[in-house]
Design a protein around this motif. Structure first.
Motif, PDB file in Angstrom:
ATOM      1  N   THR A   1       0.838  -1.203   0.000  1.00  0.00           N
ATOM      2  CA  THR A   1       0.000   0.000   0.000  1.00  0.00           C
ATOM      3  C   THR A   1       0.868   1.247   0.000  1.00  0.00           C
ATOM      4  N   ALA A   2       1.994   1.204   0.724  1.00  0.00           N
ATOM      5  CA  ALA A   2       2.882   2.364   0.802  1.00  0.00           C
ATOM      6  C   ALA A   2       3.537   2.663  -0.539  1.00  0.00           C
ATOM      7  N   THR A   3       4.033   1.629  -1.220  1.00  0.00           N
ATOM      8  CA  THR A   3       4.681   1.875  -2.512  1.00  0.00           C
ATOM      9  C   THR A   3       3.675   2.369  -3.547  1.00  0.00           C
ATOM     10  N   ALA A   4       2.465   1.831  -3.492  1.00  0.00           N
ATOM     11  CA  ALA A   4       1.426   2.287  -4.414  1.00  0.00           C
ATOM     12  C   ALA A   4       1.070   3.749  -4.148  1.00  0.00           C
TER      13      ALA A   4
ATOM     14  N   PRO B   1       6.159   1.147   6.458  1.00  0.00           N
ATOM     15  CA  PRO B   1       7.513   1.540   6.067  1.00  0.00           C
ATOM     16  C   PRO B   1       7.807   1.136   4.631  1.00  0.00           C
ATOM     17  N   MET B   2       8.631   1.915   3.968  1.00  0.00           N
ATOM     18  CA  MET B   2       9.106   1.595   2.633  1.00  0.00           C
ATOM     19  C   MET B   2      10.480   2.231   2.474  1.00  0.00           C
ATOM     20  N   VAL B   3      11.143   1.902   1.387  1.00  0.00           N
ATOM     21  CA  VAL B   3      12.470   2.446   1.107  1.00  0.00           C
ATOM     22  C   VAL B   3      12.511   2.900  -0.339  1.00  0.00           C
TER      23      VAL B   3
ATOM     24  N   ASP C   1      22.142   4.732  -3.539  1.00  0.00           N
ATOM     25  CA  ASP C   1      21.517   5.560  -2.510  1.00  0.00           C
ATOM     26  C   ASP C   1      20.089   5.135  -2.252  1.00  0.00           C
ATOM     27  N   ARG C   2      19.701   5.267  -0.973  1.00  0.00           N
ATOM     28  CA  ARG C   2      18.357   4.893  -0.585  1.00  0.00           C
ATOM     29  C   ARG C   2      17.907   5.750   0.591  1.00  0.00           C
ATOM     30  N   ALA C   3      16.601   5.791   0.836  1.00  0.00           N
ATOM     31  CA  ALA C   3      16.072   6.602   1.933  1.00  0.00           C
ATOM     32  C   ALA C   3      14.813   5.943   2.474  1.00  0.00           C
ATOM     33  N   PRO C   4      14.696   5.835   3.815  1.00  0.00           N
ATOM     34  CA  PRO C   4      13.487   5.259   4.405  1.00  0.00           C
ATOM     35  C   PRO C   4      12.351   6.271   4.401  1.00  0.00           C
ATOM     36  N   LEU C   5      11.142   5.760   4.358  1.00  0.00           N
ATOM     37  CA  LEU C   5       9.950   6.609   4.386  1.00  0.00           C
ATOM     38  C   LEU C   5       8.802   5.780   4.934  1.00  0.00           C
ATOM     39  N   GLU C   6       7.936   6.413   5.716  1.00  0.00           N
ATOM     40  CA  GLU C   6       6.695   5.755   6.136  1.00  0.00           C
ATOM     41  C   GLU C   6       5.537   6.457   5.455  1.00  0.00           C
TER      42      GLU C   6
ATOM     43  N   PRO D   1       9.906  -3.592   2.573  1.00  0.00           N
ATOM     44  CA  PRO D   1      10.718  -4.526   3.346  1.00  0.00           C
ATOM     45  C   PRO D   1       9.956  -5.754   3.830  1.00  0.00           C
ATOM     46  N   ALA D   2       8.633  -5.674   3.925  1.00  0.00           N
ATOM     47  CA  ALA D   2       7.854  -6.823   4.402  1.00  0.00           C
ATOM     48  C   ALA D   2       7.812  -7.942   3.368  1.00  0.00           C
ATOM     49  N   SER D   3       7.559  -7.588   2.118  1.00  0.00           N
ATOM     50  CA  SER D   3       7.437  -8.600   1.062  1.00  0.00           C
ATOM     51  C   SER D   3       8.754  -8.860   0.336  1.00  0.00           C
ATOM     52  N   GLY D   4       9.707  -7.918   0.450  1.00  0.00           N
ATOM     53  CA  GLY D   4      10.952  -8.053  -0.295  1.00  0.00           C
ATOM     54  C   GLY D   4      10.802  -7.717  -1.758  1.00  0.00           C
ATOM     55  N   ARG D   5       9.721  -7.040  -2.119  1.00  0.00           N
ATOM     56  CA  ARG D   5       9.469  -6.655  -3.516  1.00  0.00           C
ATOM     57  C   ARG D   5       9.667  -5.148  -3.687  1.00  0.00           C
TER      58      ARG D   5
END
Length: 346
Positions: A33-36, A240-242, A230-235, A263-267
């Motif tokens: 849901t976060a990535t979407a 949570p997502m990256v 490079d990467r950055a965390p975000l909620e 990070p939950a699904s690894g996708r």
């Protein structure tokens, strides 16, 4: 067509078919849901409520790889690097009240790059950056905002390289809990290609780092054979997502893409970014939830557009934000910021 040519054609067709079946198939559903939600809010820069291409500070320095956070008093803080005439990167911190006009406050010195900044929860700040020579991750602690803007570090740690004998760097700070700092970064695997690491620093003395193969695999699934950096965390949407960059081909700066990793699904989902001019390469992603210059909640995104994949006038650091609800739009005085007419937001 001769028999020899027919045979060659058949071999080529077979090779193409084999290549096709080995390419990763795009998932029909979002990773989370976060990535979407991130794709919905941030993929189309032309729908942003405010944006600025080729960001620079008041001294004319480009604000490459800028990461932006908001201080408790509402002021925006950006850390970034610039290649200067001495042939080395210099990281700096700047302040702004409108996300467009930036005043440089301190230069952290030659050989510092890819900076990341986080509040420590006690009124101070933690800064991490890549330091050369012998590229490694450096971490500095500041007691308060004034100390940060003056460059007066109360704590300093330079991490040993434990995963690569060649390079470790491009840090991001994921959490600060008392004397424990959690970070991510990259290491040059086999002194060849950048891959992901996670690290913990305790009391500015004890350092432990390890690879994050699961995150690497999520980006490799999309055909990234070059650096994963490079990467950055975000909620977002309560999850949570990256955000992370992946390079299709190594040494090809026009092949960087931005991905949203769960990070939950690894996708991971590739973010189909669209700019006003049609730029095609995007690196060094970061994002934060902020209160925008008009006082409304918004998602702020910062991306570096390499010259090799940039449309006219779009190369350099892109900063843009999207309000999280429908309201009247903020209108800055700086002519370099473009504002989108009012519209509905989810």
């Amino acid at each position: 067509m001769s028999a020899a040519r027919l045979s060659a054609f058949a071999a080529a067709a077979l090779a193409a078919a084999l290549l096709f079946v080995q390419l990763p198939a795009a998932s029909a559903s979002a990773a989370s849901t976060a990535t979407a939600r991130f794709v919905e809010l941030a993929a189309n820069v032309t729908t942003a409520d405010g944006y600025h291409y080729a960001s620079a500070d008041d001294t004319g320095r480009t604000m490459d790889a800028a990461q932006i956070v908001q201080a408790a008093d509402g002021m925006y803080l950006a850390v970034y690097h610039t290649m200067l005439a001495d042939g080395r990167f210099h990281s700096a911190v700047a302040t702004s009240d409108d996300l467009v006009n930036w005043q440089r406050r301190h230069d952290f010195g030659a050989g510092s790059s890819q900076p990341a900044l986080a509040a420590d929860g006690r009124g101070g700040y933690v800064l991490a950056y890549e330091k050369d020579p012998a590229n490694h991750i450096a971490v500095r602690g500041y007691d308060d905002l004034d100390a940060l803007l003056a460059g007066r570090a109360a704590h300093a740690f330079d991490a040993p390289r434990t995963l690569s004998r060649c390079s470790e760097g491009t840090p991001a700070i994921t959490a600060v809990r008392g004397g424990t700092i959690e970070l991510t970064g990259h290491y040059r695997a086999d002194c060849d290609t950048d891959r992901q690491l996670t690290a913990t620093l305790r009391d500015y003395r004890d350092w432990h780092a390890e690879p994050v193969h699961r995150l690497d695999r999520a980006i490799e699934t999309h055909g990234a054979t070059g650096n994963i950096g490079d990467r950055a965390p975000l909620e977002l949407a309560g999850q949570p997502m990256v955000l992370i960059e992946g390079q299709r081909w190594r040494d090809d700066f026009g092949s960087w893409s931005t991905y949203a990793y769960d990070p939950a699904s690894g996708r991971a989902d590739r973010v189909p970014l669209r700019t006003h001019g049609g730029s095609t390469s995007f690196a060094n992603p970061s994002a934060n939830l902020i209160t925008d210059p008009g006082g409304r909640p918004a998602l702020l995104v910062s991306l570096f557009i390499p010259a090799e994949g940039a449309a006219d006038g779009e190369s350099g650091q892109l900063v843009y934000w999207r309000e999280l609800q429908h309201t009247a739009r903020y209108e800055p005085t700086a002519s370099s910021a473009r504002m989108k007419p009012s519209g509905e937001h989810a």
